[in-house]
Scaffold this motif. Sequence first.
Motif, PDB file in Angstrom:
ATOM      1  N   VAL A  63       0.758  -1.269   0.129  1.00 34.40           N
ATOM      2  CA  VAL A  63       0.027   0.074  -0.033  1.00 34.40           C
ATOM      3  C   VAL A  63       0.831   1.344  -0.120  1.00 34.40           C
ATOM      4  O   VAL A  63       0.278   2.422   0.169  1.00 34.40           O
ATOM      5  CB  VAL A  63      -0.925  -0.078   1.228  1.00 34.40           C
ATOM      6  N   LYS A  64       1.977   1.032  -0.075  1.00 33.06           N
ATOM      7  CA  LYS A  64       3.079   2.144   0.046  1.00 33.06           C
ATOM      8  C   LYS A  64       2.733   3.241  -1.179  1.00 33.06           C
ATOM      9  O   LYS A  64       2.540   2.814  -2.298  1.00 33.06           O
ATOM     10  CB  LYS A  64       4.405   1.756  -0.137  1.00 33.06           C
ATOM     11  N   GLY A  65       2.554   4.473  -0.777  1.00 31.65           N
ATOM     12  CA  GLY A  65       2.396   5.507  -1.784  1.00 31.65           C
ATOM     13  C   GLY A  65       0.866   5.554  -2.149  1.00 31.65           C
ATOM     14  O   GLY A  65       0.674   6.539  -3.003  1.00 31.65           O
ATOM     15  N   ARG A  66       0.112   4.990  -1.641  1.00 30.60           N
ATOM     16  CA  ARG A  66      -1.378   4.848  -1.765  1.00 30.60           C
ATOM     17  C   ARG A  66      -2.112   5.040  -0.503  1.00 30.60           C
ATOM     18  O   ARG A  66      -3.175   5.862  -0.292  1.00 30.60           O
ATOM     19  CB  ARG A  66      -1.906   3.610  -2.338  1.00 30.60           C
ATOM     20  N   PHE A  67      -1.615   4.696   0.664  1.00 32.87           N
ATOM     21  CA  PHE A  67      -2.349   4.609   1.942  1.00 32.87           C
ATOM     22  C   PHE A  67      -1.370   5.537   2.767  1.00 32.87           C
ATOM     23  O   PHE A  67       0.020   5.537   2.742  1.00 32.87           O
ATOM     24  CB  PHE A  67      -2.322   3.302   2.619  1.00 32.87           C
ATOM     25  N   THR A  68      -2.014   6.360   3.643  1.00 38.14           N
ATOM     26  CA  THR A  68      -1.335   7.038   4.744  1.00 38.14           C
ATOM     27  C   THR A  68      -2.103   6.926   6.133  1.00 38.14           C
ATOM     28  O   THR A  68      -3.352   7.159   6.040  1.00 38.14           O
ATOM     29  CB  THR A  68      -1.611   8.614   4.250  1.00 38.14           C
ATOM     30  N   ILE A  69      -1.332   6.760   7.128  1.00 47.73           N
ATOM     31  CA  ILE A  69      -1.820   6.603   8.640  1.00 47.73           C
ATOM     32  C   ILE A  69      -1.490   7.914   8.999  1.00 47.73           C
ATOM     33  O   ILE A  69      -0.347   8.554   8.872  1.00 47.73           O
ATOM     34  CB  ILE A  69      -1.248   5.451   9.196  1.00 47.73           C
ATOM     35  N   SER A  70      -2.304   8.366   9.960  1.00 57.81           N
ATOM     36  CA  SER A  70      -2.141   9.584  10.940  1.00 57.81           C
ATOM     37  C   SER A  70      -3.160   9.357  12.106  1.00 57.81           C
ATOM     38  O   SER A  70      -3.725   8.214  12.335  1.00 57.81           O
ATOM     39  CB  SER A  70      -2.543  10.606  10.042  1.00 57.81           C
ATOM     40  N   ARG A  71      -2.930  10.298  13.022  1.00 58.17           N
ATOM     41  CA  ARG A  71      -3.760  10.186  14.253  1.00 58.17           C
ATOM     42  C   ARG A  71      -3.782  11.707  14.784  1.00 58.17           C
ATOM     43  O   ARG A  71      -2.702  12.674  14.604  1.00 58.17           O
ATOM     44  CB  ARG A  71      -2.769   9.238  15.233  1.00 58.17           C
ATOM     45  N   ASP A  72      -4.813  12.033  15.425  1.00 61.58           N
ATOM     46  CA  ASP A  72      -5.380  12.945  16.136  1.00 61.58           C
ATOM     47  C   ASP A  72      -5.294  12.879  17.404  1.00 61.58           C
ATOM     48  O   ASP A  72      -6.501  12.580  18.245  1.00 61.58           O
ATOM     49  CB  ASP A  72      -6.324  13.796  15.446  1.00 61.58           C
ATOM     50  N   ASN A  73      -4.143  13.000  18.315  1.00 62.20           N
ATOM     51  CA  ASN A  73      -4.231  12.760  19.670  1.00 62.20           C
ATOM     52  C   ASN A  73      -5.288  13.461  20.541  1.00 62.20           C
ATOM     53  O   ASN A  73      -5.633  13.146  21.627  1.00 62.20           O
ATOM     54  CB  ASN A  73      -2.886  12.767  20.491  1.00 62.20           C
ATOM     55  N   ALA A  74      -5.474  14.676  20.140  1.00 62.43           N
ATOM     56  CA  ALA A  74      -6.472  15.842  20.853  1.00 62.43           C
ATOM     57  C   ALA A  74      -7.829  14.960  20.811  1.00 62.43           C
ATOM     58  O   ALA A  74      -8.760  15.399  21.606  1.00 62.43           O
ATOM     59  CB  ALA A  74      -6.445  17.016  20.303  1.00 62.43           C
ATOM     60  N   GLU A  75      -8.177  14.469  19.514  1.00 61.49           N
ATOM     61  CA  GLU A  75      -9.367  13.936  19.220  1.00 61.49           C
ATOM     62  C   GLU A  75      -9.490  12.374  19.597  1.00 61.49           C
ATOM     63  O   GLU A  75     -10.492  11.630  19.353  1.00 61.49           O
ATOM     64  CB  GLU A  75      -9.883  14.119  17.735  1.00 61.49           C
ATOM     65  N   SER A  76      -8.384  11.700  20.104  1.00 58.45           N
ATOM     66  CA  SER A  76      -8.275  10.250  20.394  1.00 58.45           C
ATOM     67  C   SER A  76      -8.818   9.407  19.141  1.00 58.45           C
ATOM     68  O   SER A  76      -9.520   8.406  19.243  1.00 58.45           O
ATOM     69  CB  SER A  76      -9.369  10.038  21.571  1.00 58.45           C
ATOM     70  N   THR A  77      -8.296   9.652  17.827  1.00 58.85           N
ATOM     71  CA  THR A  77      -8.895   9.287  16.662  1.00 58.85           C
ATOM     72  C   THR A  77      -7.648   8.995  15.763  1.00 58.85           C
ATOM     73  O   THR A  77      -6.668   9.836  15.786  1.00 58.85           O
ATOM     74  CB  THR A  77      -9.695  10.107  16.027  1.00 58.85           C
ATOM     75  N   GLY A  78      -7.672   7.832  15.242  1.00 59.10           N
ATOM     76  CA  GLY A  78      -6.560   7.440  14.352  1.00 59.10           C
ATOM     77  C   GLY A  78      -7.242   7.398  12.843  1.00 59.10           C
ATOM     78  O   GLY A  78      -8.417   7.198  12.680  1.00 59.10           O
TER      79      GLY A  78
END
Length: 125
Positions: A63-78
């Motif tokens: 999935v490299k180049g197509r998928f991106t993982i991130s997180r928002d710790n203030a919103e407790s959401t990935g």
Amino acid sequence: VQLQASGGGLVQAGGSLRLSCAASGPTFSSYAIGWFRQAPGKDREFVATINYGGGIPYVADSVKGRFTISRDNAESTGYLQMDNLKTEDTAVYYCAARSPGRLHGTNRATDYTSWGQGTLVTVSS
């Protein structure tokens, strides 16, 4: 840690989806999270992981180049942003969390102690 995944659905090849993973329980920033997927008739496979602070994202070669993982710790959401989807991406996608204090992600499902219920992504040709 309790996890709730959402955002799956039906999309045409080449399209995009963004999955969300809402967490509750221990402080969200105290553990790494990951995404895995399981296609029909196949074993669960690693997709992506990110460390406690949002740095050092790591995605599978498939999935490299197509998928991106991130997180928002203030919103407790990935999040898992999926672009240029292919039919072979069709699967149930699971978000997972390591135990609090386990700050860095891995690509091994056995290192994750909490799992969401899964959200189905179907990519049509």
